[in-house]
Design a protein around this motif. Structure first.
Motif, PDB file in Angstrom:
ATOM      1  N   TYR A  57      -1.763 -10.347 -13.148  1.00 54.95           N
ATOM      2  CA  TYR A  57      -0.557  -9.742 -13.729  1.00 54.95           C
ATOM      3  C   TYR A  57      -0.915  -8.516 -14.572  1.00 54.95           C
ATOM      4  CZ  TYR A  57       3.742  -9.525 -16.553  1.00 54.95           C
ATOM      5  OH  TYR A  57       4.891  -9.127 -17.182  1.00 54.95           O
ATOM      6  N   GLY A  58      -2.001  -8.598 -15.330  1.00 54.53           N
ATOM      7  CA  GLY A  58      -2.409  -7.477 -16.177  1.00 54.53           C
ATOM      8  C   GLY A  58      -3.360  -6.519 -15.495  1.00 54.53           C
ATOM      9  N   GLY A  59      -4.119  -7.011 -14.519  1.00 53.81           N
ATOM     10  CA  GLY A  59      -5.131  -6.175 -13.865  1.00 53.81           C
ATOM     11  C   GLY A  59      -4.624  -5.409 -12.667  1.00 53.81           C
ATOM     12  N   ASN A  60      -3.382  -5.694 -12.227  1.00 57.62           N
ATOM     13  CA  ASN A  60      -2.777  -5.040 -11.068  1.00 57.62           C
ATOM     14  C   ASN A  60      -3.655  -5.198  -9.822  1.00 57.62           C
ATOM     15  OD1 ASN A  60      -0.368  -3.553 -10.311  1.00 57.62           O
ATOM     16  ND2 ASN A  60      -1.740  -1.886  -9.750  1.00 57.62           N
ATOM     17  N   LYS A  61      -4.147  -6.414  -9.636  1.00 58.56           N
ATOM     18  CA  LYS A  61      -5.025  -6.702  -8.513  1.00 58.56           C
ATOM     19  C   LYS A  61      -4.719  -8.080  -7.937  1.00 58.56           C
ATOM     20  CE  LYS A  61      -8.854  -4.031 -10.528  1.00 58.56           C
ATOM     21  NZ  LYS A  61     -10.228  -4.100 -11.085  1.00 58.56           N
ATOM     22  N   ILE A  62      -5.200  -8.290  -6.719  1.00 53.79           N
ATOM     23  CA  ILE A  62      -5.224  -9.615  -6.123  1.00 53.79           C
ATOM     24  C   ILE A  62      -6.674 -10.082  -6.141  1.00 53.79           C
ATOM     25  CG2 ILE A  62      -4.755 -11.013  -4.080  1.00 53.79           C
ATOM     26  CD1 ILE A  62      -2.248  -9.893  -5.421  1.00 53.79           C
ATOM     27  N   GLY A  63      -6.897 -11.275  -6.642  1.00 56.36           N
ATOM     28  CA  GLY A  63      -8.250 -11.793  -6.760  1.00 56.36           C
ATOM     29  C   GLY A  63      -8.528 -12.891  -5.747  1.00 56.36           C
ATOM     30  N   ARG A  64      -9.791 -13.039  -5.425  1.00 58.23           N
ATOM     31  CA  ARG A  64     -10.260 -14.094  -4.526  1.00 58.23           C
ATOM     32  C   ARG A  64     -11.500 -14.726  -5.137  1.00 58.23           C
ATOM     33  NH1 ARG A  64     -14.247 -14.702  -0.569  1.00 58.23           N
ATOM     34  NH2 ARG A  64     -13.663 -15.957   1.280  1.00 58.23           N
ATOM     35  N   ILE A 103      -4.007  -3.182  -6.141  1.00 60.12           N
ATOM     36  CA  ILE A 103      -2.712  -2.995  -5.482  1.00 60.12           C
ATOM     37  C   ILE A 103      -2.343  -1.515  -5.533  1.00 60.12           C
ATOM     38  CG2 ILE A 103      -0.249  -3.581  -5.622  1.00 60.12           C
ATOM     39  CD1 ILE A 103      -1.123  -6.277  -6.820  1.00 60.12           C
ATOM     40  N   PRO A 104      -1.906  -0.921  -4.417  1.00 60.54           N
ATOM     41  CA  PRO A 104      -1.620   0.530  -4.403  1.00 60.54           C
ATOM     42  C   PRO A 104      -0.600   0.970  -5.452  1.00 60.54           C
ATOM     43  CG  PRO A 104      -1.733  -0.323  -2.170  1.00 60.54           C
ATOM     44  CD  PRO A 104      -1.797  -1.517  -3.083  1.00 60.54           C
ATOM     45  N   ALA A 109      -1.851 -14.421   6.563  1.00 56.69           N
ATOM     46  CA  ALA A 109      -2.064 -13.529   5.422  1.00 56.69           C
ATOM     47  C   ALA A 109      -1.531 -14.181   4.146  1.00 56.69           C
ATOM     48  CB  ALA A 109      -1.377 -12.188   5.658  1.00 56.69           C
ATOM     49  N   LEU A 110      -1.816 -13.549   3.000  1.00 56.59           N
ATOM     50  CA  LEU A 110      -1.258 -13.951   1.711  1.00 56.59           C
ATOM     51  C   LEU A 110      -0.136 -12.983   1.355  1.00 56.59           C
ATOM     52  CD1 LEU A 110      -2.864 -16.385   0.583  1.00 56.59           C
ATOM     53  CD2 LEU A 110      -4.424 -14.805   1.709  1.00 56.59           C
ATOM     54  N   TRP A 111       0.963 -13.506   0.827  1.00 55.93           N
ATOM     55  CA  TRP A 111       2.109 -12.699   0.423  1.00 55.93           C
ATOM     56  C   TRP A 111       2.332 -12.868  -1.074  1.00 55.93           C
ATOM     57  CZ3 TRP A 111       5.367  -9.887   3.917  1.00 55.93           C
ATOM     58  CH2 TRP A 111       4.967  -9.971   5.256  1.00 55.93           C
ATOM     59  N   PHE A 112       2.659 -11.758  -1.771  1.00 50.43           N
ATOM     60  CA  PHE A 112       2.805 -11.841  -3.219  1.00 50.43           C
ATOM     61  C   PHE A 112       3.998 -11.018  -3.691  1.00 50.43           C
ATOM     62  CE2 PHE A 112      -0.257  -8.541  -2.122  1.00 50.43           C
ATOM     63  CZ  PHE A 112       0.121  -7.447  -2.893  1.00 50.43           C
ATOM     64  N   ALA A 116      -9.153 -10.055   4.748  1.00 46.12           N
ATOM     65  CA  ALA A 116     -10.154  -8.980   4.662  1.00 46.12           C
ATOM     66  C   ALA A 116      -9.848  -8.009   3.525  1.00 46.12           C
ATOM     67  CB  ALA A 116     -10.236  -8.223   5.981  1.00 46.12           C
ATOM     68  N   GLY A 117      -8.681  -8.185   2.862  1.00 40.32           N
ATOM     69  CA  GLY A 117      -8.346  -7.352   1.709  1.00 40.32           C
ATOM     70  C   GLY A 117      -7.423  -6.186   1.974  1.00 40.32           C
ATOM     71  N   ALA A 118      -6.869  -6.059   3.186  1.00 40.30           N
ATOM     72  CA  ALA A 118      -5.949  -4.958   3.491  1.00 40.30           C
ATOM     73  C   ALA A 118      -4.559  -5.291   2.958  1.00 40.30           C
ATOM     74  CB  ALA A 118      -5.895  -4.721   4.995  1.00 40.30           C
ATOM     75  N   ILE A 119      -3.979  -4.368   2.184  1.00 40.47           N
ATOM     76  CA  ILE A 119      -2.698  -4.602   1.516  1.00 40.47           C
ATOM     77  C   ILE A 119      -1.605  -3.718   2.114  1.00 40.47           C
ATOM     78  CG2 ILE A 119      -1.425  -4.376  -0.664  1.00 40.47           C
ATOM     79  CD1 ILE A 119      -3.928  -5.205  -2.142  1.00 40.47           C
ATOM     80  N   THR A 120      -0.442  -4.343   2.365  1.00 40.40           N
ATOM     81  CA  THR A 120       0.775  -3.632   2.764  1.00 40.40           C
ATOM     82  C   THR A 120       1.865  -4.022   1.785  1.00 40.40           C
ATOM     83  OG1 THR A 120       0.103  -3.846   5.072  1.00 40.40           O
ATOM     84  CG2 THR A 120       2.369  -3.168   4.664  1.00 40.40           C
ATOM     85  N   GLU A 121       2.727  -3.056   1.419  1.00 41.05           N
ATOM     86  CA  GLU A 121       3.810  -3.348   0.474  1.00 41.05           C
ATOM     87  C   GLU A 121       5.166  -3.062   1.115  1.00 41.05           C
ATOM     88  OE1 GLU A 121       2.376  -2.431  -3.933  1.00 41.05           O
ATOM     89  OE2 GLU A 121       1.942  -0.756  -2.584  1.00 41.05           O
ATOM     90  N   TYR A 122       6.167  -3.878   0.762  1.00 41.81           N
ATOM     91  CA  TYR A 122       7.524  -3.732   1.282  1.00 41.81           C
ATOM     92  C   TYR A 122       8.499  -3.665   0.102  1.00 41.81           C
ATOM     93  CZ  TYR A 122       5.190  -5.501   5.477  1.00 41.81           C
ATOM     94  OH  TYR A 122       4.323  -5.683   6.531  1.00 41.81           O
TER      95      TYR A 122
END
Length: 532
Positions: free
Chosen positions: A144-151, A163-164, A180-183, A197-203
């Motif tokens: 939430y604070g880092g603007n990232k998805i972690g694994r 996250i872009p 995939a994972l959805w957030f 694999a870490g590829a992000i798409t946003e809608y």
């Protein structure tokens, strides 16, 4: 209800369990009745909640810096995690509970005995929020604070993916049917998708300031999310198409969401102090799971029957679909999918033998799927999920035991599947006129069974060839008199053969037959017909 509700989950008892301020755990059976339990720590602020590997509900206590556990009868326990402010919690692939720590910027791991390990997230002020097990066997979480998805792997190795959209404040995350994972991005007003694999798409969510918060994979195969700022329940297909549905209460501030029983979605309304339910039309739903001819306990490598609604296509042939022509057999394997229908047990693929539809088959009292459970030595509550095309059922819980012995039946009247030594059918003459005949006292007969666990020799997962003796013989009685066994073993995938001799003292007529193995017994009411 007078205080805000946060997390919500389906318990192993079929009820909905939820967390509430200032320190309560609620239980809801669909209907007007709600029961609540106070946590021992006052003002603990419970947030996330999940059904654990032991069948109890495990939850985070943000303000108390503790992880809580509550059983279906209301017994509570708490385990301290100092300076953590635990947020959300999930089941790990290693049988432990994994949770996020808002204050410490760490990912925590707790065993069902309360033993804790912690792993520091590399990004400063990461504020990890939601967490779940991904399709790759690692744990995935939002920062939430880092603007990232972690694994994070179960050994503690952490990888982060930016996250872009800047300052998107990702919160909820779930596993999609597409692998995939959805957030959900609260400030980004978007739904994100990340591959393993870490590829992000946003809608982008069309409605402005909707503030998508929590997200879950729905029974229809789409992703459903709460709109904290928009008083709507959103839906996004795996192709990225978005719809939303308003809730009746204005300014409800929708928070958590969970897939419930019978094709429903349940969500919490933070500001409205309500629990909401959305019913999806024609959603596939499991109503029962049982070992063939027996009860709800199941075992590994066992034939089970799954019944429900909308589990298979309404155009299924009247005779059903059977695996006879499955191409997997050419390579010595069992089919994990048949006509687009697949089943998972505890996250592992089961092997589909047969299915029929209530719509087209007069013999099916509901949609039914018969499958062989996978090799899995897990014990306790496990989830069963049916997938038909792109739609999947909400999980239903079954109790996985070491053995769940059951004699196969010719008919609901209880006559067991048995043959004479010459392979002719054994039963009353009226069962199959002209074909079935009773057994004689002292006669060797053959019975067929399932649920007796594993043979002494190891099996190959998914192999279409299975055989082997049981480590010890079952103890069987006919008419209350012990019967001598000469053979007990696996002869085909999941199918056991028992060779026994009918005791000389068994009276004429329908006699109860029962076998006990490893402390479990076949169901009462099974019959074997004897005639001098």
């Amino acid at each position: 209800m007078s205080n805000p509700s946060y997390g919500i989950a389906v318990g192993s008892d079929g009820a909905l369990w939820f967390t509430r301020n200032p320190g309560r755990i609620g239980r809801l059976v669909p209907g007007p009745a709600i029961s609540e339990s106070l946590t021992p720590a006052p003002n603990s602020k419970p947030l996330g909640i999940v059904t654990g590997p032991d069948g109890a509900l495990w939850f985070t206590e943000y303000a108390a810096n503790e992880i809580g556990r509550i059983t279906s009868n209301g017994t509570l326990a708490e385990y301290p995690v100092p300076n953590s402010q635990p947020d959300f919690i999930t089941n790990g692939p290693d049988g432990a509970l994994w949770f996020t720590e808002d204050a410490g910027g760490r990912i925590g791991r707790m065993t069902t005995l309360g033993e804790v390990r912690e792993f520091l997230v590399p990004t400063t002020n990461s504020r990890p929020a939601y967490i779940l097990t991904g399709p790759d066997g690692a744990l995935w979480f939002t920062e939430y604070g880092g603007n990232k998805i972690g694994r994070i792997t179960t050994t503690g190795t952490i990888t982060e993916y930016p996250i872009p959209t800047p300052n998107s404040q990702p919160y909820g995350i779930t596993r999609g049917r597409d692998g995939a994972l959805w957030f959900a991005e609260i400030s980004g007003n978007k739904i994100g998708r990340i591959t393993t694999a870490g590829a992000i798409t946003e809608y982008p969510v069309p409605a402005p300031r909707s503030q998508p918060y929590a997200i879950v994979s729905g029974p229809d195969g789409a992703l459903w999310f709460t709109e904290y700022g928009g008083d709507r329940l959103g839906r996004i297909s795996t192709a990225g198409l978005i719809d939303d549905f308003p809730v009746p209460t204005a300014a409800s501030q929708m928070f958590a969401v969970s897939a419930g029983p019978e094709g429903t979605l349940w969500f919490t309304e933070y500001n409205a102090n309500k629990i909401g339910r959305a019913i999806l039309p024609n959603a596939p739903t499991i109503t029962s799971v049982n070992t063939a001819g027996a009860g709800s306990d199941i075992a590994q490598n066992t034939w089970i029957e799954i019944k429900g609604t909308n589990l298979v296509s309404g155009s299924t042939p009247p005779a059903g679909v059977i695996w006879n022509d499955a191409p997997e057999f050419a390579s010595g394997q069992l089919p994990a999918q048949l006509g687009g229908v697949s089943v998972s047990a505890n996250g592992k693929p089961a092997y589909v033998y047969f299915y029929c539809s209530l719509v087209t088959s007069p013999a099916c009292t509901s949609d039914q799927i018969n499958v062989l459970t996978p090799l899995d030595d897990t014990l306790g509550p496990v989830q069963i999920v049916v997938t038909n095309g792109t739609s999947s059922t909400p999980p239903i819980w079954a109790s996985l035991k070491t053995v769940a012995p059951s004699l196969l039946l010719f008919s609901p009247a209880g006559y067991v599947v048995a043959t004479h030594a010459d392979n002719s059918l054994l039963g009353p003459a009226s069962l199959y006129p002209g074909f079935s005949t009773p057994a004689a006292p002292g006669e060797p007969v053959v019975l067929y069974a399932v649920g007796f666990g594993l043979p002494a020799a190891p099996l190959t997962s998914g192999s279409s060839s299975q055989s082997g003796l049981l480590p010890v013989f079952p103890v069987c009685q006919i008419g209350g008199i012990p019967a001598e066994l000469s053979f007990a073993g696996l002869i085909n995938p999941g199918l056991y053969q028992l060779n026994l001799t009918v005791p000389a003292g068994v009276p004429d007529g329908d006699n109860p037959i029962r076998c006990t193995y490893r402390g479990a017994a076949t169901p009462s009411g099974d019959l074997l017909t004897v005639q001098r």
